[in-house]
Design a protein around this motif. Sequence first.
Motif, mmCIF file in Angstrom:
data_model
loop_
_atom_site.group_PDB
_atom_site.id
_atom_site.type_symbol
_atom_site.label_atom_id
_atom_site.label_comp_id
_atom_site.label_asym_id
_atom_site.label_seq_id
_atom_site.Cartn_x
_atom_site.Cartn_y
_atom_site.Cartn_z
ATOM 1 N N UNK A 72 0.884 -1.066 0.033
ATOM 2 C CA UNK A 72 0.023 -0.254 -0.076
ATOM 3 C C UNK A 72 0.931 1.198 -0.106
ATOM 4 N N UNK A 73 0.669 1.933 -0.811
ATOM 5 C CA UNK A 73 1.597 3.103 -1.125
ATOM 6 C C UNK A 73 0.784 4.636 -0.531
ATOM 7 N N UNK A 74 1.625 5.114 0.242
ATOM 8 C CA UNK A 74 1.199 6.626 0.905
ATOM 9 C C UNK A 74 1.987 7.661 0.371
ATOM 10 N N UNK A 75 1.553 8.654 -0.401
ATOM 11 C CA UNK A 75 2.170 9.536 -0.990
ATOM 12 C C UNK A 75 2.074 10.891 -0.258
ATOM 13 N N UNK A 76 3.006 11.560 0.443
ATOM 14 C CA UNK A 76 2.860 12.801 1.275
ATOM 15 C C UNK A 76 3.690 13.736 0.749
ATOM 16 N N UNK A 77 3.050 14.915 0.697
ATOM 17 C CA UNK A 77 3.821 16.405 0.054
ATOM 18 C C UNK A 77 4.244 17.114 1.332
ATOM 19 N N UNK A 78 5.293 17.740 0.958
ATOM 20 C CA UNK A 78 6.072 18.738 1.908
ATOM 21 C C UNK A 78 6.674 18.227 2.956
ATOM 22 N N UNK A 79 7.588 17.292 2.564
ATOM 23 C CA UNK A 79 8.437 16.296 3.518
ATOM 24 C C UNK A 79 9.642 17.006 3.842
ATOM 25 N N UNK A 80 10.009 18.392 3.381
ATOM 26 C CA UNK A 80 11.407 18.564 3.744
ATOM 27 C C UNK A 80 11.514 19.018 5.341
ATOM 28 N N UNK A 81 10.469 19.291 6.180
ATOM 29 C CA UNK A 81 10.565 19.573 7.526
ATOM 30 C C UNK A 81 9.203 19.300 8.102
ATOM 31 N N UNK A 82 9.320 19.682 9.556
ATOM 32 C CA UNK A 82 7.887 19.617 10.218
ATOM 33 C C UNK A 82 7.091 18.271 10.230
ATOM 34 N N UNK A 104 13.080 19.980 -2.558
ATOM 35 C CA UNK A 104 14.348 19.804 -3.100
ATOM 36 C C UNK A 104 15.047 18.388 -2.686
ATOM 37 N N UNK A 105 15.538 17.789 -3.549
ATOM 38 C CA UNK A 105 16.250 16.194 -3.013
ATOM 39 C C UNK A 105 17.424 16.690 -2.305
ATOM 40 N N UNK A 106 17.844 17.791 -2.152
ATOM 41 C CA UNK A 106 19.182 18.291 -1.539
ATOM 42 C C UNK A 106 18.960 18.993 -0.218
ATOM 43 N N UNK A 107 17.806 18.956 0.058
ATOM 44 C CA UNK A 107 17.275 19.785 1.260
ATOM 45 C C UNK A 107 17.875 18.941 2.668
ATOM 46 N N UNK A 108 17.864 19.716 3.679
ATOM 47 C CA UNK A 108 18.399 19.023 4.765
ATOM 48 C C UNK A 108 17.312 17.898 5.370
ATOM 49 N N UNK A 109 16.069 18.036 5.069
ATOM 50 C CA UNK A 109 15.376 16.786 5.308
ATOM 51 C C UNK A 109 15.391 15.879 4.546
ATOM 52 N N UNK A 111 17.834 14.837 2.993
ATOM 53 C CA UNK A 111 19.266 14.154 3.200
ATOM 54 C C UNK A 111 19.531 13.364 4.387
ATOM 55 N N UNK A 112 18.653 13.974 5.516
ATOM 56 C CA UNK A 112 18.303 13.244 6.712
ATOM 57 C C UNK A 112 17.618 12.028 6.632
ATOM 58 N N UNK A 113 16.399 12.100 5.938
ATOM 59 C CA UNK A 113 15.582 10.930 5.728
ATOM 60 C C UNK A 113 16.417 9.827 4.777
ATOM 61 N N UNK A 114 17.088 10.225 4.054
ATOM 62 C CA UNK A 114 18.060 9.146 3.123
ATOM 63 C C UNK A 114 18.980 8.617 4.041
#
Length: 389
Positions: A72-82, A104-109, A111-114
Amino acid sequence: MGALSKLLLVTFELVNELYTAVGAGVLGMVVLAKHGLESHCAVKTLTVIAITTASLVYIMGESEQIKPNKKKIVCITGCDSGLGFSIAQHAVDMGFTVFAGFLSLESKGSKEIRKIYGSKIVQIQLDITNLCSVCAAVKTIKHFLSQNIDYSLYAIVNNAGVMVFGEFEWLTDKLIQQQLDVNLMGTFRFTNALCPLLRQHKGRVITVTSHCSEATLPGLAVYGATKAALTAWSDGLRVEMAKYGVQVLTFIPGSFTLQSNIMGSQLQNVQDMHDSFTPEQHSFYSDYFKRYNIYLSHITPPPKPVKIDDPDLYKVFERTLLDKYPQTVYKNENWRYKFYHTMFKISPVWLRDWLVVQFMQMPEYIPEDNGETDEDFANISTDDIDADM
């Protein structure tokens, strides 16, 4: 018969009647009401019926839940922070496959999740204000589904949003448009692009709104308007999509501004407001504008994205995903929010407005304070604001 014996007897009768009424449901209450009226025990009967009704509402509210799994796929927008940064992690920990949208795939969020999850969370670049970016993200999801035919698009979570804090007259056209573009039009654009997949997989649409959608607060007039509009849109969309097997609901997550980046651009926004003032506005607002924004300056984003520390938030979020027959609105709120927002709804306007002022605790406008010049504000630095706090 002594007083204690009478009390025990009455207690036994109440418990016995409650047991009977709850067990028999609505029919039990009808029989109980008839018996009470005939025996002239109205107070006891009404008490039992009230408790029984509350019990039945509670029992019926305990919805059957769906079990999460990686197909089951859950797609979430705005995952850079918060919130997005936090619920993306929680959803994958629950067992879902998560597609997380990052500005941005280079945002702090990102990179942290990666670093924490590696490929367990699928990261996609997503700017919901840009149609090409939305189409590319949808294409990525479609391609994944075509390669994994036993997977389904279970839910989308419209979380991306921006908030500009400031009185309406202060906001520039750019700051107003930004909130409309992201909070409203971006959510519309992304959901619209995914409607065919949602119909195909009988998914659900979860849109993050706010307590401001129920009671718009001063300083957040435009933000509140966008969130109220999302609530109205969800109401219409829910009825439209129900016949296709798509469930639509809203999620009010509560307040966590100190654990999010939603106020990250506030200092620049303040400067933009100040620079757009006319000479009359500089003269009129002067010290009030300064005190107002010094007060807000403590709401600063953490140095790096952090997962929100609120167990109740995740419990409510889990229900938005797992309830088989979801409610219209899911809400996470502490006692203070619950008290004030309940009072906002039931109070006459004059009392409601006074309560709003007490709830916000913003600096008071004092006409006599407006003695500073434009140059006085121009000389304020970030260090000065922090020192004043």
